[in-house]
Every structure is written in structure tokens, then in C-alpha cells.
Design a protein around this motif. Sequence first.
Motif, mmCIF file in Angstrom:
data_model
loop_
_atom_site.group_PDB
_atom_site.id
_atom_site.type_symbol
_atom_site.label_atom_id
_atom_site.label_comp_id
_atom_site.label_asym_id
_atom_site.label_seq_id
_atom_site.Cartn_x
_atom_site.Cartn_y
_atom_site.Cartn_z
ATOM 1 N N MET A 1 10.983 1.123 13.883
ATOM 2 C CA MET A 1 11.426 2.038 14.941
ATOM 3 C C MET A 1 10.444 3.195 15.066
ATOM 4 N N GLU A 2 10.387 3.744 16.258
ATOM 5 C CA GLU A 2 9.528 4.894 16.523
ATOM 6 C C GLU A 2 10.247 5.800 17.509
ATOM 7 N N ASN A 3 10.441 7.047 17.127
ATOM 8 C CA ASN A 3 11.154 8.010 17.972
ATOM 9 C C ASN A 3 12.523 7.487 18.409
ATOM 10 N N GLY A 4 13.222 6.850 17.464
ATOM 11 C CA GLY A 4 14.571 6.367 17.739
ATOM 12 C C GLY A 4 14.651 5.104 18.557
ATOM 13 N N ARG A 5 13.508 4.469 18.816
ATOM 14 C CA ARG A 5 13.498 3.245 19.625
ATOM 15 C C ARG A 5 12.938 2.088 18.802
ATOM 16 N N VAL A 6 13.513 0.906 18.990
ATOM 17 C CA VAL A 6 13.058 -0.297 18.294
ATOM 18 C C VAL A 6 11.726 -0.745 18.889
ATOM 19 N N THR A 7 10.712 -0.928 18.024
ATOM 20 C CA THR A 7 9.400 -1.351 18.517
ATOM 21 C C THR A 7 9.174 -2.852 18.382
ATOM 22 N N ASP A 8 9.987 -3.523 17.554
ATOM 23 C CA ASP A 8 9.914 -4.981 17.417
ATOM 24 C C ASP A 8 11.321 -5.491 17.145
ATOM 25 N N ALA A 9 11.912 -6.171 18.125
ATOM 26 C CA ALA A 9 13.315 -6.598 18.035
ATOM 27 C C ALA A 9 13.470 -8.017 17.499
ATOM 28 N N THR A 10 12.432 -8.564 16.874
ATOM 29 C CA THR A 10 12.489 -9.951 16.409
ATOM 30 C C THR A 10 13.690 -10.208 15.513
ATOM 31 N N ARG A 11 13.930 -9.326 14.555
ATOM 32 C CA ARG A 11 15.037 -9.555 13.620
ATOM 33 C C ARG A 11 16.386 -9.463 14.318
ATOM 34 N N ILE A 12 16.491 -8.628 15.324
ATOM 35 C CA ILE A 12 17.734 -8.561 16.098
ATOM 36 C C ILE A 12 17.944 -9.869 16.854
ATOM 37 N N MET A 13 16.906 -10.357 17.508
ATOM 38 C CA MET A 13 17.040 -11.580 18.298
ATOM 39 C C MET A 13 17.410 -12.778 17.424
ATOM 40 N N ARG A 14 16.945 -12.774 16.188
ATOM 41 C CA ARG A 14 17.170 -13.945 15.330
ATOM 42 C C ARG A 14 18.604 -14.047 14.817
ATOM 43 N N ILE A 15 19.383 -12.974 14.881
ATOM 44 C CA ILE A 15 20.782 -13.063 14.422
ATOM 45 C C ILE A 15 21.740 -13.352 15.573
#
Length: 396
Positions: free
Chosen positions: A26-40
Motif C-alpha cells: 500500500m502507498e498513501n492508504g491505497r493498494v498498489t498491487d491487488a493480486t492477493r485480494i483477487m486470488r481470494i
Amino acid sequence: MAWKTLDEVDLNGKTVLTRVDINVPMENGRVTDATRIMRIIPTLRDILAKGGRPVLLAHFDRPKGKPVPGMSLAPLRAPLEAALGSPVAFCGETVGEDAKAAIAALPAGSTLLLENTRFYPGEEANDPEFARALAALGDVYCNDAFSAAHRAHASTEGVAHHLPACAGRLMQAELSALEAALARPERPVVAVVGGAKVSTKLDLLGNLIDKVDMIVIGGGMANTFLAAQGIPVGKSLYERDLADTARAIMERAAEADCDLILPTDVVVAREFAAHAPNMTVAATACPPDAMILDAGPMAVARIEGAFARAKTLVWNGPLGAFELEPFNMATNAAARAAAELTRAGKLLSVAGGGDTVAALNAAGVADDFTYVSSAGGAFLEWMEGKTLPGVAALSR
């Protein structure tokens, strides 16, 4: 397969405590790589489709057993909701009355994200009381966090002692791929083991020698093996104190009839920098003032030949300084060869580890491998032949 899947557990009307890994950058409260979110997402959608209520257990960063506002999971609620396409609520506690109330108030078709499990000292200590407090929140336990399965924590191992347990879709995919690659592989099997240091891969090499037919040694590790044979490696990165260990590994591989593949030619430069002036020389001819930064074309051809003979490939670690052009050539060429064989149905290819995933993504072939693991330490420990507490707990 000693563990149950979501298909083997009745979820209708049940609260499903679901351990996930959403420890995303995350950077400044924003997700910079959502791969792990997409995989669940497939796991959560299946739980919802079966009438269950997913309640997510997850960690973020290393708060060391106390609340740290900057490590709260609250900012991940919205990205989760957007990816899932259905409501996601958040509770600022992980156990206790507030968590129980949030679960009781959860509407059908919704998901609840509980606060960072590592805000509690009982999590990493795998405290039995904390595990029981977690278990009291649900009816079924689903572990979809293979990447955290090498940790014996309350939310990855302890809670499984108290509830019917199963693997989520991501966990199921990881375990199935790894079992196909190492537990019951189609032979011949070739392994690629790369990276900077032999010392970090001793257990891995020790386990693989008895399980695979060929091992490609790449990266700085290869320099240690070359040096152990008395071959000059100039100013290359290598581990001088592991010469005896490298020789012992070579002897054991010979005894086990495991072909250890070292580079026959190398790309050398006098500067560790992108686009540094370089040349290709025999592996035995590194100049005293130069360093080996990649495998050469003859070495790559030999690796491609090993892939062509193999039926199964497991890959952990790059073949050179892949983050610096043009010293990514060997890794890219070998990755593309493996991808082509996989697409043609001639090779089952499984890869994992942070640098490996980055290298395959850079080569543009990650999607062409049979399976690319998103787990780091857990993938490596599985390949080392170690028992993963989070997996063992599902097998009871």
C-alpha cells in the motif's frame, strides 16, 4: 488428499471463519498491487453461493501484538468490496463482544472483515485461549492462506483444532499444484534453483536431490559451485565458506543420479549496473576484474534441452541478475521455453518465490505456467520437504 475442500463441508447458514492473506502493498492508504485480494475472491464467492457468511481473518505487516493504527485492515474493506462485487463490512476488533455483534448483524450475502489478527499477542504465540476465542465466532474454519501456512499462529493453525476445517480455493490450488509437482510427479522432473546464495537454499537442494532428475543451478549460487571446483569467478558474488558444502552437494547428486546443471558459459561485466558493458565467456574464463551476472547462450540451450526432456518443472529463483538489463536474458529465455512447452501440453510447470514471480511477470509468461504460487516462504518450505503447520492442521 487428506484435507477437505469447500465442496465437502455444509456451509448453508454457517458462519465461515476464513483465513486469508491480504497483506498487500500500500502507498498513501491505497493498494498498489491487488493480486492477493483477487486470488481470494473465488473462495469468498463460493462460500456466499453455498449460503455461508464469510468472516475474514487476516494479518497486515508486523504490529508485534499491539494495535498500530497505520496497520489496520480498515483501508482494505473498500478494495475487497469492489473486487468481490458484494457488501463487505468491517469490525475494529478481532475477538470479543464487538466481533460477535458484528457477525450477528451481518446480512445474508455479505462478508465481514475483522481487524488485524496480529494486533493481539495471542496470534503469533498461537495461544490456545486466543484460538478458542477465534473459534467461538464461527461454525466452520476455512484456510485460504497458503502463504501463511508455514506459520503456526492461532488463526492459521490453532483455530483448526476447534472447528470443522477445510481448504479454500486458493489453498486447494496451491496444494494440488505442489503435490502434482513433487509428491506424485510425472517424470523426468527438472528443478530450477536460483538466487544469490547457496546458504538460503541448502534445505531445498537437499530435499530435491532425492526427488528430481535434474537440477539447474542459477544466479549467484552457481558461482559458489564453480568456485568450489577451483574455477576462478573474479569479483563475482559467491560464498567462499561454502565450498565444502557445494562439493558435498555435487557428490550426493552424482550418487543419486541427479544431473546438476551448472552454466557452461556466462555473461560478465565489470560493473553491477543496467546496460553495463559486458561479454560472454566460458564459465572457466571469468576475468579477475569482472563479475558473472548471467548465464550465457550455451548454458541456456542446455537448460532448454533439459526442459524439453522433462515432463515436470519446479522453479524457484532467477538464473542471473534479472532486475538489470541485459542480465535478464537467460531467465527470460528459459522462462519462455518453459511456457512454450507448457502451452503445448508437454510440461507441467510450477513456480514460486518473490523473485521468481517477478521474473516470470517481467518475461511476460507467468500466465502460461501451469501454476505460479503467490506464496513466498511457505512455497519454499514445502519444496524443502518441511511440514507446514497450517496444512497439517487441515489434515486432522
